[in-house]
Design a protein around this motif. Structure first.
Motif, PDB file in Angstrom:
ATOM      1  N   GLY A 135     -29.964  25.137 -29.462  1.00 16.61           N
ATOM      2  CA  GLY A 135     -28.625  24.402 -29.452  1.00 16.61           C
ATOM      3  C   GLY A 135     -27.857  25.412 -28.840  1.00 16.61           C
ATOM      4  N   ALA A 136     -28.047  26.474 -28.779  1.00 13.39           N
ATOM      5  CA  ALA A 136     -26.652  27.332 -27.952  1.00 13.39           C
ATOM      6  C   ALA A 136     -26.780  27.196 -26.479  1.00 13.39           C
ATOM      7  CB  ALA A 136     -26.836  28.937 -28.197  1.00 13.39           C
ATOM      8  N   PRO A 137     -27.933  27.108 -25.895  1.00  7.79           N
ATOM      9  CA  PRO A 137     -27.908  26.947 -24.534  1.00  7.79           C
ATOM     10  C   PRO A 137     -27.821  25.507 -23.881  1.00  7.79           C
ATOM     11  CG  PRO A 137     -30.155  27.438 -25.064  1.00  7.79           C
ATOM     12  CD  PRO A 137     -29.350  27.925 -26.248  1.00  7.79           C
ATOM     13  N   LEU A 138     -28.241  24.661 -24.757  1.00 10.93           N
ATOM     14  CA  LEU A 138     -28.074  23.204 -24.555  1.00 10.93           C
ATOM     15  C   LEU A 138     -26.834  22.940 -24.662  1.00 10.93           C
ATOM     16  CD1 LEU A 138     -31.289  21.835 -26.267  1.00 10.93           C
ATOM     17  CD2 LEU A 138     -30.957  22.263 -23.783  1.00 10.93           C
ATOM     18  N   GLY A 139     -25.830  23.436 -25.798  1.00 10.76           N
ATOM     19  CA  GLY A 139     -24.559  23.138 -25.924  1.00 10.76           C
ATOM     20  C   GLY A 139     -23.605  23.591 -24.797  1.00 10.76           C
ATOM     21  N   PHE A 140     -24.297  24.902 -24.435  1.00  8.94           N
ATOM     22  CA  PHE A 140     -23.319  25.401 -23.199  1.00  8.94           C
ATOM     23  C   PHE A 140     -23.543  24.680 -21.959  1.00  8.94           C
ATOM     24  CE2 PHE A 140     -22.569  28.050 -19.549  1.00  8.94           C
ATOM     25  CZ  PHE A 140     -21.452  28.807 -20.006  1.00  8.94           C
ATOM     26  N   LEU A 141     -24.604  24.288 -21.638  1.00 13.03           N
ATOM     27  CA  LEU A 141     -25.050  23.618 -20.402  1.00 13.03           C
ATOM     28  C   LEU A 141     -23.990  22.188 -20.532  1.00 13.03           C
ATOM     29  CD1 LEU A 141     -28.794  23.862 -20.182  1.00 13.03           C
ATOM     30  CD2 LEU A 141     -27.116  24.415 -18.274  1.00 13.03           C
ATOM     31  N   LEU A 142     -24.048  21.458 -21.753  1.00 14.35           N
ATOM     32  CA  LEU A 142     -23.386  20.155 -21.834  1.00 14.35           C
ATOM     33  C   LEU A 142     -22.048  20.348 -21.587  1.00 14.35           C
ATOM     34  CD1 LEU A 142     -23.408  17.167 -22.373  1.00 14.35           C
ATOM     35  CD2 LEU A 142     -23.382  17.569 -24.757  1.00 14.35           C
ATOM     36  N   ALA A 143     -21.382  21.298 -22.154  1.00 14.06           N
ATOM     37  CA  ALA A 143     -19.798  21.706 -22.138  1.00 14.06           C
ATOM     38  C   ALA A 143     -19.410  22.102 -20.662  1.00 14.06           C
ATOM     39  CB  ALA A 143     -19.740  22.612 -23.167  1.00 14.06           C
ATOM     40  N   ALA A 144     -20.169  23.184 -20.048  1.00 20.30           N
ATOM     41  CA  ALA A 144     -19.761  23.997 -18.797  1.00 20.30           C
ATOM     42  C   ALA A 144     -20.051  22.689 -17.780  1.00 20.30           C
ATOM     43  CB  ALA A 144     -20.956  24.789 -18.504  1.00 20.30           C
ATOM     44  N   SER A 145     -21.005  21.790 -17.930  1.00 13.48           N
ATOM     45  CA  SER A 145     -21.338  20.476 -16.888  1.00 13.48           C
ATOM     46  C   SER A 145     -19.960  19.816 -16.813  1.00 13.48           C
ATOM     47  CB  SER A 145     -22.589  19.899 -17.076  1.00 13.48           C
ATOM     48  OG  SER A 145     -22.457  19.234 -18.377  1.00 13.48           O
ATOM     49  N   ILE A 146     -19.420  19.364 -17.932  1.00 12.25           N
ATOM     50  CA  ILE A 146     -18.268  18.738 -18.086  1.00 12.25           C
ATOM     51  C   ILE A 146     -17.205  19.365 -17.625  1.00 12.25           C
ATOM     52  CG2 ILE A 146     -16.713  17.333 -19.652  1.00 12.25           C
ATOM     53  CD1 ILE A 146     -18.953  16.945 -21.630  1.00 12.25           C
ATOM     54  N   PHE A 147     -16.902  20.465 -17.646  1.00 13.72           N
ATOM     55  CA  PHE A 147     -15.719  21.257 -17.200  1.00 13.72           C
ATOM     56  C   PHE A 147     -15.804  21.264 -15.897  1.00 13.72           C
ATOM     57  CE2 PHE A 147     -14.326  22.400 -21.592  1.00 13.72           C
ATOM     58  CZ  PHE A 147     -13.114  22.429 -21.718  1.00 13.72           C
ATOM     59  N   ALA A 148     -17.085  21.769 -15.221  1.00 13.74           N
ATOM     60  CA  ALA A 148     -17.374  21.908 -13.882  1.00 13.74           C
ATOM     61  C   ALA A 148     -16.995  20.691 -13.015  1.00 13.74           C
ATOM     62  CB  ALA A 148     -18.576  22.568 -13.692  1.00 13.74           C
ATOM     63  N   PHE A 149     -17.285  19.506 -13.602  1.00 13.99           N
ATOM     64  CA  PHE A 149     -17.264  18.039 -13.065  1.00 13.99           C
ATOM     65  C   PHE A 149     -15.832  18.000 -12.998  1.00 13.99           C
ATOM     66  CE2 PHE A 149     -16.323  13.739 -13.613  1.00 13.99           C
ATOM     67  CZ  PHE A 149     -16.765  13.221 -12.325  1.00 13.99           C
ATOM     68  N   LEU A 150     -15.120  18.132 -14.019  1.00 15.74           N
ATOM     69  CA  LEU A 150     -13.622  17.937 -13.828  1.00 15.74           C
ATOM     70  C   LEU A 150     -12.751  18.764 -13.059  1.00 15.74           C
ATOM     71  CD1 LEU A 150     -12.934  17.461 -17.979  1.00 15.74           C
ATOM     72  CD2 LEU A 150     -13.004  15.664 -15.970  1.00 15.74           C
ATOM     73  N   LEU A 151     -13.237  20.067 -12.892  1.00 12.36           N
ATOM     74  CA  LEU A 151     -12.807  20.908 -11.878  1.00 12.36           C
ATOM     75  C   LEU A 151     -12.803  20.549 -10.571  1.00 12.36           C
ATOM     76  CD1 LEU A 151     -13.497  24.501 -13.727  1.00 12.36           C
ATOM     77  CD2 LEU A 151     -11.054  23.417 -13.327  1.00 12.36           C
ATOM     78  N   SER A 152     -14.084  19.833 -10.508  1.00 11.53           N
ATOM     79  CA  SER A 152     -14.378  19.635  -8.958  1.00 11.53           C
ATOM     80  C   SER A 152     -13.727  18.117  -8.585  1.00 11.53           C
ATOM     81  CB  SER A 152     -15.881  19.561  -8.677  1.00 11.53           C
ATOM     82  OG  SER A 152     -16.651  18.458  -9.525  1.00 11.53           O
ATOM     83  N   ALA A 153     -13.491  17.274  -9.669  1.00  8.38           N
ATOM     84  CA  ALA A 153     -13.000  15.965  -9.499  1.00  8.38           C
ATOM     85  C   ALA A 153     -11.610  15.918  -9.424  1.00  8.38           C
ATOM     86  CB  ALA A 153     -13.671  15.143 -10.392  1.00  8.38           C
ATOM     87  N   LEU A 154     -10.725  16.726 -10.081  1.00  5.57           N
ATOM     88  CA  LEU A 154      -9.465  16.680 -10.197  1.00  5.57           C
ATOM     89  C   LEU A 154      -8.612  17.814  -9.415  1.00  5.57           C
ATOM     90  CD1 LEU A 154      -9.233  15.670 -14.166  1.00  5.57           C
ATOM     91  CD2 LEU A 154      -9.190  14.197 -12.168  1.00  5.57           C
ATOM     92  N   PRO A 155      -7.639  17.453  -9.048  1.00  5.34           N
ATOM     93  CA  PRO A 155      -6.745  18.376  -8.387  1.00  5.34           C
ATOM     94  C   PRO A 155      -6.014  19.535  -9.705  1.00  5.34           C
ATOM     95  CG  PRO A 155      -5.761  16.326  -7.902  1.00  5.34           C
ATOM     96  CD  PRO A 155      -6.709  16.089  -8.807  1.00  5.34           C
TER      97      PRO A 155
END
Length: 447
Positions: free
Chosen positions: A182-202
């Motif tokens: 659950g730890a690496p899977l939870g991190f992957l899910l959370a980090a991927s959402i933040f990484a997407f938002l950082l790349s998509a938004l000013p």
């Protein structure tokens, strides 16, 4: 005991969960070990997703959002102080929800705990900034963070212990490893959402409203996880297994009188692991952003690679644990973490690929040790105390080893340099090796 786990008080969600588990003939399907394993992984992934959504925001968002008048370093330290509140609250939550469990049943406890966790997480999404309410913004976040910790204390459902107790003799390491995915899977899910938002938004849009989206997602994930776990917990088959294995909540006083030394030893056994946990997830994200020109998305992408490596090493820990023994693997992992404590600061302070090497190597070691950190000493509890003992031992280990790690290491690194990372890791290694040695001596004496 006011009620039996085999006859839980019914809630609307619980009744729906029972219906979902019935076939066309109206009879419940037996709960297979594979279903329990799936429930464990889904439950732990949802908990860690909540955890990492907050952890990432505590680096990328809250220092500027709540403490705009402070320097970047001071804002980060204040944010990490709020981060630690959940670890202080978690043992309190465990005591409260053990009482709920004894009085009203595991399904009721789990429903309340997960809705509290989801509500506190969603509440953070509506948090007003310092520009709106001044210092009250930080106070509100502290309240929500404390509520998250209380709720996390109630999410212990006994599924992981049930898996361990019913695992084949030569497969206990493998089954003990499953919840830790659950730890690496939870991190992957959370980090991927933040990484997407950082790349998509000013940057302005991300700091204003974009960061709130992952907290809404966390609430939805909690609802899905609640139904997945209730589908198992609410069945008669599960209740019968719990009664057979005596996985019932007991009073903390009774636990400490009978098995108090195992709680203390168990809390120190995984300290090397838990010290490393935040030093490869939360701390590098903060340190690299503060000390270099790299942006958050770039660091998150390196950490996602590390988390993918961790999935593999967690799986590997199950195989190795069955081959050489779980406690021996923890000891070997502690020695490897000790070696990393000397090399890690060199990588973290280096240029080019140095910090990424620190992150990926750290995640790989974390998976190897974290994969067996929960089951190595839990077997020392007598069956009737294992449910409560495992929960409180885990709470104490997280509080001692990990809760204040980002705050302490960042403060020490600001004062003495990045070598403080190695010193902190070595203190955890010393505690783990001492606890494993003590546990082994007590085990031989008790034979």
């Amino acid at each position: 005991m006011a009620h039996s786990a085999g006859q839980p008080h019914s809630t609307e969600l619980e009744r729906h969960a029972r219906e979902a588990n019935r076939g066309h003939g109206g009879k419940e399907h037996p709960v297979a070990p594979g279903e329990i394993a799936i429930g464990v992984v889904i439950g732990r992934t949802s908990e860690f997703f909540d955890f990492f959504v907050y952890a990432i925001a505590s680096v990328l968002v809250f220092p500027r959002f709540l403490f705009p008048e402070s320097s970047p370093n001071t804002g980060m330290l204040l944010s990490f102080a709020l981060f630690a509140l959940a670890f202080v609250a978690r043992p309190i939550g465990s005591v409260i929800f053990m009482w709920v469990d004894r009085r009203h049943g595991r399904a009721v406890k789990l429903t309340i705990a997960l809705f509290l966790l989801g509500s506190a997480t969603a509440g953070i999404a509506f948090l007003p900034g310092h520009g709106w309410v001044g210092g009250w913004a930080a106070a509100l976040l502290g309240l929500f963070r404390f509520a998250q910790g209380i709720a996390l204390g109630g999410t212990w459902d006994g599924l992981a212990s049930l898996l361990a107790l019913n695992a084949p003799e030569k497969k206990r390491g493998w089954y003990a490893m499953l919840p830790q995915l659950g730890a690496p899977l939870g991190f992957l899910l959370a980090a991927s959402i933040f990484a997407f938002l950082l790349s998509a938004l000013p940057d302005g849009d991300f700091q204003d409203w974009g960061w709130r989206y992952p907290f809404f997602v966390a609430f939805a994930v909690n609802v899905v996880a609640l139904f997945a776990r209730l589908r198992i917990v609410a069945t008669d088959e599960f209740s019968n297994l719990l009664e057979k294995d005596e996985l019932q909540p007991v009073r903390v006083k009774a636990l400490m009188q009978e098995n108090g030394r195992n709680v203390v030893i168990g809390a120190f056994v995984p300290l090397a692991t838990f010290a490393l946990f935040h030093l490869v997830t939360v701390f590098p994200l903060a340190w690299i952003i503060l000390q270099t020109e790299r942006d958050g998305r770039d660091v998150l992408e390196a950490q996602m690679i590390g988390a993918a490596v961790m999935v593999f090493t967690v799986l590997l820990s199950g195989w190795i644990g069955d081959l050489i023994g779980r406690r021996r693997l923890l000891g070997i992992s502690a020695v490897l973490i000790g070696a990393f404590a000397f090399a890690g600061p060199y990588f973290l302070s280096g240029r080019n690929s140095g910090p990424d090497t620190f992150i990926i190597l750290g995640f790989a070691l974390l998976g190897l040790s974290f994969g067996q950190s929960s089951g190595a000493v839990a077997s020392r509890f007598t069956r009737n105390l294992r449910y409560t003992g495992s929960a409180l031992t885990s709470d104490a280990a997280w509080l001692i080893g990990a809760g204040f790690a980002p705050l302490v290491v960042l403060a020490l690194s600001n004062a003495f340099g990045v070598a403080a990372v190695g010193a902190y890791l070595l203190s955890g290694v010393a505690c783990t090796l001492l606890a494993l040695t003590t546990n082994r001596q007590l085990e031989m004496r008790d034979r």
